[in-house]
Design a protein around this motif. Structure first.
Motif, PDB file in Angstrom:
ATOM      1  N   TYR A  26       1.239  -1.746  -0.270  1.00 56.31           N
ATOM      2  CA  TYR A  26       0.088  -0.055   0.218  1.00 56.31           C
ATOM      3  C   TYR A  26       1.028   1.225   0.160  1.00 56.31           C
ATOM      4  O   TYR A  26       1.040   2.348  -0.714  1.00 56.31           O
ATOM      5  CB  TYR A  26      -1.014   0.093   0.914  1.00 56.31           C
ATOM      6  CG  TYR A  26      -1.685   1.460   1.196  1.00 56.31           C
ATOM      7  CD1 TYR A  26      -3.196   1.290   0.919  1.00 56.31           C
ATOM      8  CD2 TYR A  26      -1.150   2.463   2.265  1.00 56.31           C
ATOM      9  CE1 TYR A  26      -3.491   2.510   0.756  1.00 56.31           C
ATOM     10  CE2 TYR A  26      -2.251   3.761   2.335  1.00 56.31           C
ATOM     11  CZ  TYR A  26      -3.016   3.856   1.738  1.00 56.31           C
ATOM     12  OH  TYR A  26      -4.022   4.943   1.839  1.00 56.31           O
ATOM     13  N   HIS A  60      -7.890   1.096  -2.072  1.00 55.51           N
ATOM     14  CA  HIS A  60      -8.110   2.721  -1.677  1.00 55.51           C
ATOM     15  C   HIS A  60      -7.079   3.466  -2.822  1.00 55.51           C
ATOM     16  O   HIS A  60      -7.184   4.807  -3.219  1.00 55.51           O
ATOM     17  CB  HIS A  60      -7.410   2.997   0.023  1.00 55.51           C
ATOM     18  CG  HIS A  60      -7.407   4.456  -0.130  1.00 55.51           C
ATOM     19  ND1 HIS A  60      -6.209   4.687   0.752  1.00 55.51           N
ATOM     20  CD2 HIS A  60      -8.661   4.428   0.940  1.00 55.51           C
ATOM     21  CE1 HIS A  60      -6.518   5.778   0.694  1.00 55.51           C
ATOM     22  NE2 HIS A  60      -8.099   6.048   1.125  1.00 55.51           N
ATOM     23  N   CYS A  61      -5.701   2.546  -3.069  1.00 52.55           N
ATOM     24  CA  CYS A  61      -4.845   2.956  -3.721  1.00 52.55           C
ATOM     25  C   CYS A  61      -5.870   3.594  -5.751  1.00 52.55           C
ATOM     26  O   CYS A  61      -5.461   4.230  -5.724  1.00 52.55           O
ATOM     27  CB  CYS A  61      -3.541   1.783  -3.980  1.00 52.55           C
ATOM     28  SG  CYS A  61      -2.149   2.702  -4.758  1.00 52.55           S
ATOM     29  N   PHE A  79     -14.081   4.486  -3.757  1.00 53.86           N
ATOM     30  CA  PHE A  79     -13.555   5.003  -1.920  1.00 53.86           C
ATOM     31  C   PHE A  79     -14.896   4.829  -1.286  1.00 53.86           C
ATOM     32  O   PHE A  79     -15.226   4.202   0.205  1.00 53.86           O
ATOM     33  CB  PHE A  79     -13.646   6.694  -1.837  1.00 53.86           C
ATOM     34  CG  PHE A  79     -12.088   7.434  -2.305  1.00 53.86           C
ATOM     35  CD1 PHE A  79     -11.362   7.016  -1.071  1.00 53.86           C
ATOM     36  CD2 PHE A  79     -12.425   8.405  -3.168  1.00 53.86           C
ATOM     37  CE1 PHE A  79      -9.824   6.964  -1.438  1.00 53.86           C
ATOM     38  CE2 PHE A  79     -10.971   8.854  -3.513  1.00 53.86           C
ATOM     39  CZ  PHE A  79      -9.833   8.617  -2.391  1.00 53.86           C
ATOM     40  N   LEU A  82     -15.505   0.875  -0.597  1.00 57.01           N
ATOM     41  CA  LEU A  82     -14.007   0.861   0.456  1.00 57.01           C
ATOM     42  C   LEU A  82     -15.010   0.951   1.751  1.00 57.01           C
ATOM     43  O   LEU A  82     -15.014   0.235   2.225  1.00 57.01           O
ATOM     44  CB  LEU A  82     -13.243   1.250   0.170  1.00 57.01           C
ATOM     45  CG  LEU A  82     -12.477   0.833   0.794  1.00 57.01           C
ATOM     46  CD1 LEU A  82     -11.668  -0.365   1.314  1.00 57.01           C
ATOM     47  CD2 LEU A  82     -10.708   1.919   1.034  1.00 57.01           C
ATOM     48  N   VAL A  97     -12.891   7.572   5.075  1.00 58.04           N
ATOM     49  CA  VAL A  97     -13.128   6.998   3.253  1.00 58.04           C
ATOM     50  C   VAL A  97     -14.075   7.503   2.493  1.00 58.04           C
ATOM     51  O   VAL A  97     -14.159   7.730   1.694  1.00 58.04           O
ATOM     52  CB  VAL A  97     -12.492   5.303   3.521  1.00 58.04           C
ATOM     53  CG1 VAL A  97     -12.985   5.008   2.211  1.00 58.04           C
ATOM     54  CG2 VAL A  97     -11.599   5.291   4.481  1.00 58.04           C
ATOM     55  N   GLN A 100     -13.844  11.203   1.748  1.00 58.88           N
ATOM     56  CA  GLN A 100     -13.064  10.895   0.421  1.00 58.88           C
ATOM     57  C   GLN A 100     -13.799  10.607  -0.323  1.00 58.88           C
ATOM     58  O   GLN A 100     -13.480  11.582  -2.080  1.00 58.88           O
ATOM     59  CB  GLN A 100     -12.005  10.072   0.030  1.00 58.88           C
ATOM     60  CG  GLN A 100     -10.643  10.281   1.363  1.00 58.88           C
ATOM     61  CD  GLN A 100     -10.111   9.747   1.569  1.00 58.88           C
ATOM     62  OE1 GLN A 100      -9.939   8.121   1.243  1.00 58.88           O
ATOM     63  NE2 GLN A 100      -8.311  10.290   1.010  1.00 58.88           N
TER      64      GLN A 100
END
Length: 247
Positions: A26, A60-61, A79, A82, A97, A100
């Motif tokens: 990550y 996430h990446c 996002f 997740l 998250v 985001q």
């Protein structure tokens, strides 16, 4: 612990050699996202294939890389999905998250979707001022001025010097017919940041709502003067000031 420093000749040799393939973690993926989004997307897929925590890290990446690649509309659902999957995570981990996702949808110009994501973040961390501010922005775009005022007020209760929240509450009160209340926030914002273009433009609007054309014109001219002095003549607030002064 003493830092390990490569000898100059070895460092030069390594720089000249073909780069080794970075291990998919990550940390390496997130670091790669800013400078090479496409490579980060490939690494994210490798992480996602591992399942478990690595799959979450890969998602996430992937979302970070999509934002960096200028694809916020594609990043936002990643996002959000997740965050939805993080059912075992603490609220302090899950709420950012969702936020985001809200930020990405905001960048993509989808305020309704962004507000839905901020709703989820606020439900988990109601005392986080940035999430209230994010939702206030979206409500302003949707012209829900009462909602804007309420969220901006909540954000200011949590962070009294949040300038953007002051300006959002000022705008809401101005539109809702409370220009005196709006002037309190607009004055405070300009006092805190005398050269803030958006603060000067909003205070000009409030002065105009109060019938004080001279003060309104003075604020808008100040905004243009500061924009010219700092090379920001193409800033949206400067453009708004020019439009008001041309009337």
């Amino acid at each position: 612990m003493k830092a390990f420093v490569l000898p100059i000749f070895l460092l030069a040799a390594l720089l000249a050699a073909p780069p080794a393939r970075a291990e998919a973690t990550y940390e390496s993926c997130a670091a790669l996202a800013e400078r090479d989004p496409e490579a980060a997307l490939n690494m994210a897929q490798t992480l996602k294939l591992r399942r478990g925590e690595d799959e979450a890290a890969g998602m996430h990446c992937e979302a970070l890389a999509l934002v960096a690649a200028g694809r916020p509309a594609d990043a936002a659902p990643v996002f959000y999905e997740l965050a939805e999957r993080m059912v075992q995570a603490a609220d302090e981990l899950r709420a950012p998250v969702y936020a985001q996702a809200g930020d990405a949808w905001a960048l993509a110009g989808q305020p309704a979707q962004a507000r839905r994501a901020y709703d989820q973040a606020i439900a988990r961390m109601p005392d986080a001022a940035p999430y209230r501010l994010g939702r206030a922005r979206m409500q302003a775009l949707e012209e829900d001025w009462e909602g804007t005022r309420d969220d901006a007020a909540e954000a200011l209760a949590l962070d009294p010097w949040l300038i953007e929240a002051m300006l959002l509450r000022a705008a809401a009160n101005r539109v809702l017919g409370f220009p005196q209340a709006a002037l309190v926030d607009a004055n405070k914002a300009v006092e805190a940041r005398p050269h803030d273009l958006e603060a000067l433009v909003e205070r000009g609007r409030v002065h105009l709502a109060l019938g004080d054309r001279r003060s309104a014109w003075a604020d808008w001219q100040s905004a243009l003067d500061y924009a010219a002095a700092t090379g920001r003549t193409d800033h949206p607030a400067a453009a708004a000031a020019r439009q008001y002064l041309s009337r």
